[in-house]
Design a protein around this motif. Structure first.
Motif, short mmCIF file in Angstrom:
data_model
loop_
_atom_site.label_atom_id
_atom_site.label_comp_id
_atom_site.label_asym_id
_atom_site.label_seq_id
_atom_site.Cartn_x
_atom_site.Cartn_y
_atom_site.Cartn_z
N GLY A 280 38.09 10.18 24.54
CA GLY A 280 38.81 9.03 25.08
C GLY A 280 40.21 8.88 24.50
N ARG A 284 45.70 10.73 25.15
CA ARG A 284 46.60 9.59 24.98
C ARG A 284 48.01 10.13 24.75
N GLU A 425 51.07 13.64 39.08
CA GLU A 425 50.41 12.87 38.02
C GLU A 425 49.87 13.81 36.95
N CYS A 430 39.58 13.62 31.26
CA CYS A 430 38.87 12.50 30.63
C CYS A 430 39.69 11.23 30.76
N ARG A 431 39.01 10.12 30.91
CA ARG A 431 39.69 8.84 30.91
C ARG A 431 40.08 8.46 29.48
N THR A 432 41.25 7.86 29.34
CA THR A 432 41.73 7.44 28.02
C THR A 432 41.34 5.99 27.78
N THR A 433 40.75 5.72 26.61
CA THR A 433 40.33 4.36 26.27
C THR A 433 41.54 3.47 26.01
N LYS A 434 41.29 2.16 26.02
CA LYS A 434 42.38 1.21 25.87
C LYS A 434 42.96 1.23 24.46
N GLU A 591 31.88 10.70 29.30
CA GLU A 591 31.73 9.40 29.97
C GLU A 591 32.56 8.35 29.27
#
Length: 591
Positions: A280, A284, A425, A430-434, A591
């Motif tokens: 995650g 970044r 883009e 993977c999605r990056t966490t906040k 995930e």
């Protein structure tokens, strides 16, 4: 070699069309008795290739009106300042001891000549575009160690041996008569008679092969065999080590994939560890994204420049003593590839969700040219103070500024606009966490500087043997012509840089340190720092260069060259690491 340093530095960054210099007789064909162009170029200390002066700065015999030859941009950058020589070598006309002039040397003239002889001054001329060298005098030490007891002599007779084939000049050699000497040990007024002789001989060597003799010293079978053996030995050692590390890395990665797949199937709630744990955070975006994107853009441009220069070299454009070809090539190619820097930097900056793309474009344009320009201003000022031909005339500086203004800048802006409008883009599997995870404490050897030291050593060990030959050519009087070897070494350098950066990036992620972006760029470019360290070794241990001007030119322009290597190899390292990181995170379920 004139401003070989500027050549080298602008040889990594500037370029402007490759043109072949031709003599006044453009077809190089003459009839018996026709005048053949002979130009005096420069004089200077033999061991200081950047410290060169105009030929008539020394009190030689000179015509009443010295006629200067018009020169191309590359010749001026090379420090060439061609003027009519005091000798006349008409085609196939033998001359026996012809008087050039009777010159009355004052005490100041004698002192000037003696200083030049003490510093091993040489002269350089061009006869029908063929280079001629010779020393202006000699020091007779006679086994004495006290310099005050040395004898200083000036050569006053030059013999020219010219070879011809039908109506063309093939070869010329200049010899000074060891018996025709003038004692200039004491400061006193003396009258000197300068003479020269010319002998013509016929040869069967074709005109197309007349430049081959100048590359023989660098490609003699004995030296060539040692050269190839050294390069192969170095490359095999490095590649074996690289292969060994690659095998270990692949086995470790395979075990990681098996482990993470097993964890996904057996225990969904099991705590993740290792590089999967930071999925995650690994994508970044880095801090100072504008500077980061500018580094990638500039590095890509320099990589493209290097590739184009290799193409020209391999097809035979840079044959020995094609005056100014490399410099001219560098100025224009750099200008024409500026659009690549603008496109890559702005496109990548927008992928990183940057908003001020105009500032990023300005930063990209100044990232390399800015330090180079400041360094040039200082070194050109030093050359002006020394009255050296290494100082660029105002007209040449204006031409370069016009090229930068009318070609480099517009292409940079156009490339930036195209990059901004590409709407690509950033591809992150993977999605990056906040919020970022905290990086665990790491041992000292995992810090940035130790990692850079490890990353730079292996690529440097692959090229250090070839570096000596390049330095001896750029900062000496050797001739480098074996571009095939250099190209092979360059490919190996790229491969090793990419691999070592990938390996160190993996170890960094395995230690759950997700701030790999800048680290990959710094580790990839660290070879440039090793090259600059080699500069100090070469200067003090392998060369006889001395003096403030030569030292300034050497370390100043080599700093620019190594900075260019840093940007180029840093870009290669980051691109390889980014490809690797995307690949491994696509291979697992996150995930």
């Amino acid at each position: 070699m004139g401003t070989r340093g500027l050549v080298a530095a602008m040889a990594l960054m500037l370029c402007f069309g490759v043109d072949r210099v031709v003599s006044d007789a453009s077809d190089h064909r003459y009839k018996a008795g026709d005048p053949v162009p002979l130009y005096a170029n420069k004089v200077g200390p033999f061991h200081n290739p950047s410290e060169t002066y105009r030929y008539y700065d020394l009190p030689f015999c000179s015509p009443e009106h010295v006629k200067e030859k018009s020169e191309a941009l590359g010749e001026v950058l090379n420090g060439d300042r061609l003027v009519d020589a005091p000798y006349k070598l008409d085609f196939r006309v033998d001359i026996d001891s012809k008087l050039v002039c009777k010159k009355k040397l004052t005490k100041e003239d004698v002192s000037q000549f003696r200083t030049a002889v003490t510093k091993d001054y040489y002269f350089q001329m061009y006869y029908d575009d063929l280079p001629i060298w010779g020393f202006i005098g000699k020091v007779d030490r006679e086994g004495k160690t006290d310099p005050s007891e040395f004898k200083y002599f000036l050569f006053k007779h030059i013999n020219f041996d010219v070879l011809y084939n039908n109506d063309r000049v093939i070869e010329i050699n200049a010899y000074t008569d060891p018996n025709a000497l003038v004692d200039i040990t004491e400061d006193q007024d003396i009258e000197v008679e300068f003479f020269y002789s010319v002998k013509w001989k016929e040869t069967t060597t074709p005109f197309e092969k007349r430049m081959e003799k100048y590359s023989q010293t660098s490609s003699l079978p004995h030296h060539l065999e040692i050269h190839w053996f050294s390069i192969i030995n170095s490359c095999v050692t490095v590649l074996l080590l690289t292969g060994f590390l690659a095998t270990i890395l692949m086995r470790v990665l395979k075990n990681d994939f098996v482990k993470y797949t097993h964890d996904e199937e057996s225990a969904e709630d099991q705590e993740e560890t290792g590089w999967k744990y930071i999925h995650g955070d690994v994508f970044r975006f880095p801090t100072n994204k504008s500077l980061f994107a500018a580094c990638i853009g500039s590095g890509t441009q320099l990589f493209a420049l290097t590739v184009f220069i290799f193409i020209l070299a391999l097809v035979g454009v840079f044959y020995p003593y094609n005056r100014g070809a490399l410099f001219t090539a560098l100025v224009v190619i750099y200008a024409l590839t500026s659009g690549i820097a603008g496109y890559v930097a702005t496109n990548f900056y927008c992928q990183l969700e940057g908003t001020n793309w105009v500032r990023n474009l300005l930063l990209t344009g100044c990232l390399f040219c800015g330090p180079l320009f400041l360094n040039f201003c200082f070194l050109n000022t030093v050359a002006i103070v020394y009255s050296s031909t290494a100082a660029l005339p105002f007209g040449t500086i204006l031409v370069i500024l016009l090229i930068w203004t009318l070609v480099t800048s517009p292409l940079l802006v156009l490339g930036g606009i195209a990059g901004k409008n590409s709407n690509v883009e950033f591809q992150a599997p993977c999605r990056t966490t906040k919020y970022p995870r905290e990086i665990p404490p790491l041992p000292w050897y995992r810090g940035t500087i130790p990692q850079m030291a490890m990353a730079g050593f292996l690529p440097f060990s692959a090229i250090y043997i070839e570096l000596y030959y390049i330095f001896a050519s750029v900062w000496g009087h050797k001739i480098y012509t074996i571009y095939s070897i250099l190209f092979i070494v360059f490919i190996i350098l790229l491969i090793v840089t990419a691999f070592i950066t990938i390996a160190l990036t993996y170890f960094q992620l395995a230690a759950e340190d997700h701030q790999w972006w800048w680290r990959a760029l710094l580790c990839g470019g660290s070879t440039g720092l090793f090259i600059y360290g080699y500069c100090w070794y070469y200067y003090y241990a392998r060369s006889d260069m001395s003096g403030f001007m030569q030292t300034s030119f050497f370390f100043g322009y080599m700093a620019c060259i190594c900075y260019g290597f840093f940007l180029m190899l840093g870009t290669v390292g980051f691109r390889a690491a980014l490809f690797f990181v995307r690949h491994i995170y696509r291979s697992i379920k996150c995930e």
